[in-house]
Each structure stands twice: as C-alpha cells, then as structure tokens.
Design a protein around this motif. Sequence first.
Motif, PDB file in Angstrom:
ATOM      1  N   GLU A   1       2.222  -2.503  -4.494  1.00 30.24           N
ATOM      2  CA  GLU A   1       0.880  -1.932  -4.695  1.00 30.24           C
ATOM      3  C   GLU A   1       0.047  -2.880  -5.544  1.00 30.24           C
ATOM      4  O   GLU A   1       0.551  -3.893  -6.040  1.00 30.24           O
ATOM      5  CB  GLU A   1       0.971  -0.548  -5.395  1.00 30.24           C
ATOM      6  CG  GLU A   1       0.889   0.630  -4.432  1.00 30.24           C
ATOM      7  CD  GLU A   1      -0.477   0.770  -3.745  1.00 30.24           C
ATOM      8  OE1 GLU A   1      -1.427   0.053  -4.139  1.00 30.24           O
ATOM      9  OE2 GLU A   1      -0.602   1.583  -2.817  1.00 30.24           O
TER      10      GLU A   1
ATOM     11  N   GLN B   1      -1.967   6.906   1.590  1.00 31.64           N
ATOM     12  CA  GLN B   1      -1.550   8.072   2.395  1.00 31.64           C
ATOM     13  C   GLN B   1      -0.548   7.716   3.507  1.00 31.64           C
ATOM     14  O   GLN B   1       0.384   8.482   3.752  1.00 31.64           O
ATOM     15  CB  GLN B   1      -2.715   8.906   2.893  1.00 31.64           C
ATOM     16  CG  GLN B   1      -3.910   8.222   3.474  1.00 31.64           C
ATOM     17  CD  GLN B   1      -4.678   9.152   4.404  1.00 31.64           C
ATOM     18  OE1 GLN B   1      -4.401  10.340   4.470  1.00 31.64           O
ATOM     19  NE2 GLN B   1      -5.631   8.617   5.137  1.00 31.64           N
ATOM     20  N   ILE B   2      -0.693   6.561   4.150  1.00 27.05           N
ATOM     21  CA  ILE B   2       0.303   6.184   5.166  1.00 27.05           C
ATOM     22  C   ILE B   2       1.608   5.772   4.487  1.00 27.05           C
ATOM     23  O   ILE B   2       2.700   6.165   4.905  1.00 27.05           O
ATOM     24  CB  ILE B   2      -0.230   5.035   6.054  1.00 27.05           C
ATOM     25  CG1 ILE B   2      -1.457   5.504   6.838  1.00 27.05           C
ATOM     26  CG2 ILE B   2       0.849   4.536   7.017  1.00 27.05           C
ATOM     27  CD1 ILE B   2      -2.169   4.417   7.624  1.00 27.05           C
TER      28      ILE B   2
ATOM     29  N   ASN C   1      -6.174  -2.418   8.543  1.00 22.41           N
ATOM     30  CA  ASN C   1      -7.243  -2.930   9.420  1.00 22.41           C
ATOM     31  C   ASN C   1      -8.088  -4.013   8.781  1.00 22.41           C
ATOM     32  O   ASN C   1      -8.249  -4.012   7.567  1.00 22.41           O
ATOM     33  CB  ASN C   1      -8.150  -1.754   9.823  1.00 22.41           C
ATOM     34  CG  ASN C   1      -7.514  -0.991  10.965  1.00 22.41           C
ATOM     35  OD1 ASN C   1      -6.968  -1.566  11.889  1.00 22.41           O
ATOM     36  ND2 ASN C   1      -7.582   0.338  10.867  1.00 22.41           N
TER      37      ASN C   1
ATOM     38  N   VAL D   1      -0.392  -2.929   9.717  1.00 25.10           N
ATOM     39  CA  VAL D   1      -1.068  -1.656  10.019  1.00 25.10           C
ATOM     40  C   VAL D   1      -2.497  -1.694   9.462  1.00 25.10           C
ATOM     41  O   VAL D   1      -3.430  -1.177  10.076  1.00 25.10           O
ATOM     42  CB  VAL D   1      -0.275  -0.479   9.401  1.00 25.10           C
ATOM     43  CG1 VAL D   1      -1.022   0.837   9.572  1.00 25.10           C
ATOM     44  CG2 VAL D   1       1.118  -0.392  10.021  1.00 25.10           C
TER      45      VAL D   1
ATOM     46  N   HIS E   1      -6.804  -3.348  18.129  1.00 22.15           N
ATOM     47  CA  HIS E   1      -6.808  -1.977  17.590  1.00 22.15           C
ATOM     48  C   HIS E   1      -8.203  -1.719  17.027  1.00 22.15           C
ATOM     49  O   HIS E   1      -8.460  -1.857  15.832  1.00 22.15           O
ATOM     50  CB  HIS E   1      -5.748  -1.808  16.496  1.00 22.15           C
ATOM     51  CG  HIS E   1      -5.917  -0.505  15.762  1.00 22.15           C
ATOM     52  ND1 HIS E   1      -5.665   0.717  16.347  1.00 22.15           N
ATOM     53  CD2 HIS E   1      -6.362  -0.223  14.515  1.00 22.15           C
ATOM     54  CE1 HIS E   1      -5.944   1.675  15.487  1.00 22.15           C
ATOM     55  NE2 HIS E   1      -6.377   1.131  14.377  1.00 22.15           N
TER      56      HIS E   1
ATOM     57  N   GLY F   1       0.833  -1.203   0.000  1.00 23.27           N
ATOM     58  CA  GLY F   1       0.000   0.000   0.000  1.00 23.27           C
ATOM     59  C   GLY F   1       0.864   1.249   0.000  1.00 23.27           C
ATOM     60  O   GLY F   1       0.500   2.287   0.560  1.00 23.27           O
TER      61      GLY F   1
HETATM   62  P1  NAX Z   1      -5.135   4.467   1.594  1.00 21.79           P
HETATM   63  O1  NAX Z   1      -6.428   4.031   0.998  1.00 21.79           O
HETATM   64  O2  NAX Z   1      -4.665   5.873   1.423  1.00 21.79           O
HETATM   65  O3  NAX Z   1      -3.974   3.524   1.043  1.00 21.79           O
HETATM   66  C1  NAX Z   1      -4.069   2.152   0.990  1.00 21.79           C
HETATM   67  C2  NAX Z   1      -3.221   1.688  -0.185  1.00 21.79           C
HETATM   68  O4  NAX Z   1      -3.176   0.273  -0.149  1.00 21.79           O
HETATM   69  C3  NAX Z   1      -3.810   2.093  -1.540  1.00 21.79           C
HETATM   70  O5  NAX Z   1      -2.808   2.757  -2.288  1.00 21.79           O
HETATM   71  C4  NAX Z   1      -4.199   0.746  -2.176  1.00 21.79           C
HETATM   72  O6  NAX Z   1      -3.999   0.748  -3.575  1.00 21.79           O
HETATM   73  C5  NAX Z   1      -3.230  -0.201  -1.469  1.00 21.79           C
HETATM   74  N1  NAX Z   1      -3.662  -1.601  -1.435  1.00 21.79           N
HETATM   75  C6  NAX Z   1      -4.924  -2.081  -1.282  1.00 21.79           C
HETATM   76  N2  NAX Z   1      -4.894  -3.426  -1.341  1.00 21.79           N
HETATM   77  C7  NAX Z   1      -3.605  -3.801  -1.502  1.00 21.79           C
HETATM   78  C8  NAX Z   1      -2.943  -5.034  -1.634  1.00 21.79           C
HETATM   79  N3  NAX Z   1      -3.641  -6.181  -1.649  1.00 21.79           N
HETATM   80  N4  NAX Z   1      -1.609  -5.049  -1.801  1.00 21.79           N
HETATM   81  C9  NAX Z   1      -0.910  -3.909  -1.825  1.00 21.79           C
HETATM   82  N5  NAX Z   1      -1.482  -2.673  -1.724  1.00 21.79           N
HETATM   83  C10 NAX Z   1      -2.812  -2.629  -1.552  1.00 21.79           C
HETATM   84  O7  NAX Z   1      -5.209   4.060   3.137  1.00 21.79           O
HETATM   85  P2  NAX Z   1      -4.301   4.548   4.353  1.00 21.79           P
HETATM   86  O8  NAX Z   1      -4.863   5.767   4.933  1.00 21.79           O
HETATM   87  O9  NAX Z   1      -2.870   4.546   3.916  1.00 21.79           O
HETATM   88  O10 NAX Z   1      -4.579   3.379   5.418  1.00 21.79           O
HETATM   89  C11 NAX Z   1      -4.144   2.065   5.182  1.00 21.79           C
HETATM   90  C12 NAX Z   1      -4.670   1.124   6.255  1.00 21.79           C
HETATM   91  O11 NAX Z   1      -4.203   1.502   7.537  1.00 21.79           O
HETATM   92  C13 NAX Z   1      -6.189   1.075   6.366  1.00 21.79           C
HETATM   93  O12 NAX Z   1      -6.581  -0.298   6.472  1.00 21.79           O
HETATM   94  C14 NAX Z   1      -6.459   1.788   7.669  1.00 21.79           C
HETATM   95  O13 NAX Z   1      -7.675   1.369   8.254  1.00 21.79           O
HETATM   96  C15 NAX Z   1      -5.263   1.377   8.470  1.00 21.79           C
HETATM   97  N6  NAX Z   1      -4.935   2.172   9.670  1.00 21.79           N
HETATM   98  C16 NAX Z   1      -4.486   1.512  10.751  1.00 21.79           C
HETATM   99  C17 NAX Z   1      -4.084   2.156  11.900  1.00 21.79           C
HETATM  100  C18 NAX Z   1      -3.556   1.403  13.078  1.00 21.79           C
HETATM  101  O14 NAX Z   1      -3.305   2.058  14.107  1.00 21.79           O
HETATM  102  N7  NAX Z   1      -3.351   0.099  13.053  1.00 21.79           N
HETATM  103  C19 NAX Z   1      -4.216   3.633  12.015  1.00 21.79           C
HETATM  104  C20 NAX Z   1      -4.268   4.328  10.702  1.00 21.79           C
HETATM  105  C21 NAX Z   1      -5.059   3.627   9.623  1.00 21.79           C
HETATM  106  O15 NAX Z   1      -6.395   3.970   9.768  1.00 21.79           O
END
Ligand code: NAX
Length: 325
Positions: free
Chosen positions: A42, A15-16, A131, A129, A187, A11
């Motif tokens: 990705e 954004q992360i 969810n 990370v 979490h 991913g």
């Molecule tokens: P984004 O939607 O900005 O980015 C996710 C990225 O992952 C996208 O670019 C997408 O193309 C890519 N992706 C999706 N499926 C994939 C796969 N099978 N293989 C490789 N890449 C893949 O989300 P973002 O804000 O970066 O958050 C990512 C994840 O972190 C979410 O699941 C979010 O819920 C989780 N979080 C977890 C936190 C924690 O404390 N554990 C806190 C922050 C965040 O909410």
Amino acid sequence: MTQPKRIAITGAAGQIGYQLCFRIASGDLLGPTQPVILQLIEIPPALDMLRGVVMELQDAAFPLLQDVVATTDLDEGFADTDYAILVGAKPRGPGMERADLLSENGKIFGPQGKALNNVASRDVKVLVVGNPANTNALIAQANAPDLPPENFTAMTRLDHNRALAQLAEKTGVHHTMIRQMTIWGNHSSTQYPDVHQTLVGGKPTLDLIGQGWYENDFIPTVQQRGAAIIKARGASSAASAASAAIDHIRDWALGTDGDDWVSMAVPADGSYGIEPGVIYSFPCTCSDGQWKIVQGLEINEFSRARMEATDKELREERAAVEALL
Ligand code: NAX
C-alpha cells in the motif's frame, strides 16, 4: 508440506484488494491444498487500514495462509513473489485529462515493473487490474526487461464474465452453458465483446439473440456495465472485479477448460492483424502455466472495424506514455 506460493497485491487495503485477500487466503486462487503467503503493498496514507486488513486475516484463521507481509516498500512486497496482482492505481481526479491520468499511473507502474524485475520470482505472473489496465501493464512490462514479456497481462475477465451474464439473462440458459466468448482490445468503453463464435447451450448465439439486440443492447451494456454499477451501488465494482482477477490467474496457472477459452489482455504478437506494441485482449487458452492466443477464428467486417477501433485507442494511450516505456 507443499511449498507456499507468494502472492503480492498492490492497493491491498482498497475495495478490490480487501476482497482479494480473503478469497486467496481461503484457497480460491490456487486450490484447497496450496498454502499461500500474502505480500500486501500500500501507500503510506493507507497503511493503518492495511494493518486492519492483516488483523482480520489473522482472525479468519485460514488453514492455507502461512504468512502475511504488509508494506509500503516495493522490494519487500515483491520479494520472490510468484504472482503479482497490481490493483492500486491513481483514480481520475476532477478536471484530469486522460493523458494526465495515463502519465500519473505511469509513475506508479514504472517503479513497480522495475521492482518486479529486481526481486520477484523469474516466473512471476503479473495481472494488472488498476486502470488504465492495458497501458499500465505495458509500462510495467517495459520496465522489467529481465522478465518474460508474456508474463505481463491485464484484466478483461470482468468484461468477459459480464458478457456471459448478459447472454445468460437474455437466453435463459445458465452461464456455465455458454462457451467461446471473446472480449477484444482495451478494458475501456471501446472494448469489443464478440459473440460470433460463442455457443449458448451448443447453439450459435446470434441465432438466439438477433443482430439488433446484439448491436444495440448487448455491446453497449457490456461496455458500460462498470458505470451502471457505480450508479446503482454508489461505488465501483469490487467483489466481481476481485472474482474476475481470481478467475484470470487461476485459469492461467491451472489451465482453461477443454475446448473453451477466456479473454486475457496479453502482449499483441500480430495475431488477427494486431501488431506488437500494445497489451490487447484476445481469446486465450492456458495450459502448463502458459497462455496461448486462439488462432484461426473467422473475423467479419463488423468485427474487424471494432477490433481496429479499440486497437487505435490503445496505440493512442501508448503514444501518451511513450517516455515511460
Ligand atoms: P480503491 O480506491 O478502493 O483502492 C485502491 C487502493 O490502491 C487504495 O487503497 C490506495 O491506497 C492504493 N494505492 C494507490 N496507489 C498505490 C500505489 N502506488 N501502490 C500501492 N497501492 C496504491 O479502488 P478499487 O475499487 O479497489 O479499484 C482499484 C483499481 O481497479 C482502479 O484503478 C479501478 O479503476 C480498477 N478496476 C479495474 C477493473 C478491470 O476490469 N480491469 C474493474 C474494476 C476496477 O474498476
């Protein structure tokens, strides 16, 4: 020259991921003398965006960055990797039940576990990370039978840091003066931020904040901080989440500070009555690249009820993905 360490990020164009790439390339993860190779993974629709991230990484001319791999292929992305930060996950869509979300994510973390099992360094340290992070980590671990199970962890460090921030604001003491904070469990909104051992400027926290504020303000604020950020920013936590991921891996790799501990979701081993079978957040210390659950903390009835509630949720999540384990 020091051998570069390989760090895989899934991913990576999200954004992360975008935050993580630059923080790691600048040396924040493993220190200012450790060269790194980024292995960015990705899915096809985000590959163009990932190419843009690679171009920016090149243009930043980081002295420590030796190479960048950008790929949709798990075997290429995880090849020989020393660290794997699994961020990419399927967001909850409209009308999607929690069970659907769990099984959709299972389809991502199962193959990632298998690929790590096949091609990563035998010592790879994995942080999930994306969810639902704890259960996704469990699925990845179950699909990697040849890797040490303790090398699969999930992130509750953001919750831990959020708790420090709330206590600092309430007491007027800088967060670096707060020690021995614990997040227990999942979490999710059932997580239990426990201050019974926490010292603020050397003083017991509950004496400073009072039971009422602890129960009615602090706990719900920490549990729901993610939602508050979405409401304010119009997007979920990103820079703070990346920063917490860096804290988690850096402390795991380089060690925790003195008698302080951190919160890490790790495979339960029966400590504090949490039976094996789930990835549960505990207070942990780290040294020589190994984490250890802090033992012997006193658990009162208030804490026990909350620790059991979050354990129950994790076991329900586990039951929903049993077929993938
Ligand atoms: P984004 O939607 O900005 O980015 C996710 C990225 O992952 C996208 O670019 C997408 O193309 C890519 N992706 C999706 N499926 C994939 C796969 N099978 N293989 C490789 N890449 C893949 O989300 P973002 O804000 O970066 O958050 C990512 C994840 O972190 C979410 O699941 C979010 O819920 C989780 N979080 C977890 C936190 C924690 O404390 N554990 C806190 C922050 C965040 O909410």
